[in-house]
Scaffold this active site. Structure first.
Site, mmCIF file in Angstrom:
data_model
loop_
_atom_site.group_PDB
_atom_site.id
_atom_site.type_symbol
_atom_site.label_atom_id
_atom_site.label_comp_id
_atom_site.label_asym_id
_atom_site.label_seq_id
_atom_site.Cartn_x
_atom_site.Cartn_y
_atom_site.Cartn_z
ATOM 1 N N ASN A 135 65.335 55.413 67.334
ATOM 2 C CA ASN A 135 66.163 54.532 66.276
ATOM 3 C C ASN A 135 66.288 52.939 66.981
ATOM 4 O OD1 ASN A 135 66.161 56.943 64.943
ATOM 5 N ND2 ASN A 135 68.532 57.036 65.406
ATOM 6 N N HIS A 182 52.033 18.108 33.991
ATOM 7 C CA HIS A 182 52.177 19.038 33.058
ATOM 8 C C HIS A 182 50.599 19.377 32.469
ATOM 9 C CE1 HIS A 182 56.506 18.534 32.505
ATOM 10 N NE2 HIS A 182 56.179 17.184 32.903
ATOM 11 N N SER A 312 27.309 34.657 38.626
ATOM 12 C CA SER A 312 27.342 35.482 37.267
ATOM 13 C C SER A 312 26.192 36.419 37.144
ATOM 14 C CB SER A 312 27.181 34.606 35.957
ATOM 15 O OG SER A 312 27.113 35.413 34.940
ATOM 16 N N LYS A 318 25.043 29.762 37.237
ATOM 17 C CA LYS A 318 26.621 29.688 37.559
ATOM 18 C C LYS A 318 27.053 29.706 38.728
ATOM 19 C CE LYS A 318 30.514 31.004 34.686
ATOM 20 N NZ LYS A 318 31.692 30.928 35.648
ATOM 21 N N ASN A 320 30.676 29.879 41.186
ATOM 22 C CA ASN A 320 32.479 30.303 40.766
ATOM 23 C C ASN A 320 33.234 29.780 42.135
ATOM 24 O OD1 ASN A 320 31.958 31.178 37.946
ATOM 25 N ND2 ASN A 320 31.580 33.202 38.730
ATOM 26 N N GLU A 325 39.790 32.212 44.440
ATOM 27 C CA GLU A 325 40.088 33.578 43.878
ATOM 28 C C GLU A 325 40.508 34.397 44.896
ATOM 29 O OE1 GLU A 325 36.471 34.286 41.552
ATOM 30 O OE2 GLU A 325 36.658 32.653 40.290
#
Length: 454
Positions: A135, A182, A312, A318, A320, A325
């Site tokens: 403990n 925004h 891809s 392509k 990424n 990510e």
């Protein structure tokens, strides 16, 4: 498989002959087939520090003889180095006090020590666990592992990423670009100023995380079963904390109130809160990077990031933002860990929290994921960021919010008329201002200068 017979207070148990653990470890190994997540090695190595420190403290206080203390300390050096890692098979989802992992360590240290001595000098409870309880040892190991992992792994990775951002900030301090709020066009700033916001986030995180370690430097050792210190010397907690500080080279102190340190996990909740703050900032930085690098032709495209692998299986060419990510997925995991830690810390009853293994497992997972992800993000993405100056200039020239510089000269409402007309007719702000007769072309060039707006 060859076995030997070990015993505990419940009877005899078969234990693999080539393992140092004993009966209590084997019972836990057999009784908790729950998941595949083993007790983190950081905790095991922290226990090595703890058991060495307690042996030396017991020796200094006359609670154990020199032969046994030195034998325990020597085995613990092997344990700390990772040499004995294979002898710790228990999973996280066991008893909530971590008792079985404490006994796993006690049994391995005793078993290996007796092998070295050539005789049974060490008993796992009477000698290796002397003056201790699960403990107070498990929460102590939690704090040791947390401080060591944060200071030795997380903070260096965070500092490296912060330094890379500072270099980019200085390099592009004069490159003017459009701002965005925004997700809409806003007044200009420099790329260096934009990056300075990211860098300052990490500066603040360094301060927050460093400050959050203070509670983790308090150790529960000396409280034994419920906080009273039963069966421990009155100076044991202080002496053990001093030895732990020597072994680790880090500052630790004995907790003033052991009843608090056994039952409350608030220091880990608070420290992980600082890790969650870092995760939130890293999420924002990674999202900004992938937005600014979006394209290459149909996005914002104001910065270039390294092209590390094909993106891809169907779209040729392509690429990424994979590092962004990966980092954002880590941030999500850390936020989930924070929820689990907070709930687990709220569940202690009376003199003990019994959710400790899951708390420290999640804490250490967050530390390791954040450190690894920051290093990967820094090396494979941030270090390779460059500006797309042509795109930056194109977007700057198209921005309607440059009209804000006219407010002091013609008023907010007149400036709004210019912006609306320019947008409606797809013309420049200068053309719209001239058409409305609100500002001459000469004054427009004087008033609307992006370099003076930053």
């Amino acid at each position: 498989m060859d076995y030997r017979i070990e015993h505990d207070t419940m009877g005899e148990v078969k234990v693999p002959a080539d393992k140092y653990w004993g009966a209590q470890t084997e019972r836990s190994f057999e009784n908790f087939k729950i998941g595949s997540t083993k007790m983190p090695l950081e905790i095991i190595h922290a226990f090595g520090v703890l058991k060495k420190a307690t042996a030396l403290a017991n020796l200094s206080l006359g609670m154990i003889d020199a032969q046994r203390a030195e034998l325990i300390a020597g085995v613990c050096d092997e344990l700390i180095s990772g040499k004995l890692d294979e002898h710790f098979p228990l999973v996280v989802y066991q008893t909530g006090s971590g008792t079985q992992s404490n006994m796993n360590v006690n049994e391995v240290v005793a078993g290996r020590g007796n092998e070295i001595a050539g005789e049974k000098l060490l008993h796992p409870n009477d000698h290796v666990n002397k003056s201790q309880s699960s403990n107070d040892t498990f929460p102590t190991a939690m704090h040791i592992a947390a401080v060591v992992s944060v200071e030795d792994k997380l903070l260096p990775a965070l500092t490296e990423l912060r330094d890379t951002l500072q270099n980019l900030e200085v390099t592009y301090t004069d490159l003017v670009k459009t701002g965005r709020t925004h997700l809409q066009d806003a007044t200009p700033l420099t790329l260096g100023q934009e990056i300075s916001g990211w860098r300052s986030m990490l500066d603040h995180c360094l301060v927050m995380i460093g400050g959050a370690l203070s509670g983790l430097r308090e150790l529960a050792l000396g409280g034994t079963a419920v906080g009273t210190g039963l069966n421990a010397h009155k100076d044991f907690g202080r002496a053990s904390a001093a030895e732990i500080s020597k072994i680790t080279g880090k500052e630790f102190v004995t907790a003033e109130n052991k009843f608090h340190s056994l039952t409350s996990k608030d220091a880990l909740v608070f420290a992980h809160g600082a890790l969650k703050a870092l995760a939130a900032d890293l999420m924002k930085i990674a999202n900004d990077v992938r937005w600014l690098a979006s394209g290459p032709r149909c996005g914002i495209g104001e910065i270039n990031i390294p092209e590390n692998e094909p993106g891809s299986s169907i779209m040729p060419g392509k690429v990424n933002p994979t590092q962004c990510e990966a980092l954002t997925m880590v941030c999500v995991e850390v936020m989930g860990n924070d929820a689990a830690i907070g709930i687990a810390a709220s569940q202690g009853n009376f003199q003990l929290n019994v959710f400790m293994p899951v708390i420290i497992n999640n804490f250490l997972e967050s530390v390791n994921l954040l450190a690894d992800a920051m290093r990967s993000f820094n090396k494979n993405c941030v270090c390779g960021i460059t500006p797309n100056k042509e795109k930056i200039q194109e977007n700057m020239e198209k921005s309607l919010m440059l009209v804000t510089a006219l407010n002091p000269h013609i008023g907010y409402e007149n400036a709004a008329k210019i912006a609306k007309l320019a947008h409606k007719e797809n013309s420049t702000l200068k053309q719209a201002a001239s058409k409305l007769g609100l500002v001459s072309e000469e004054d427009f060039d004087s008033f609307v200068n992006p370099e003076k707006m930053v």
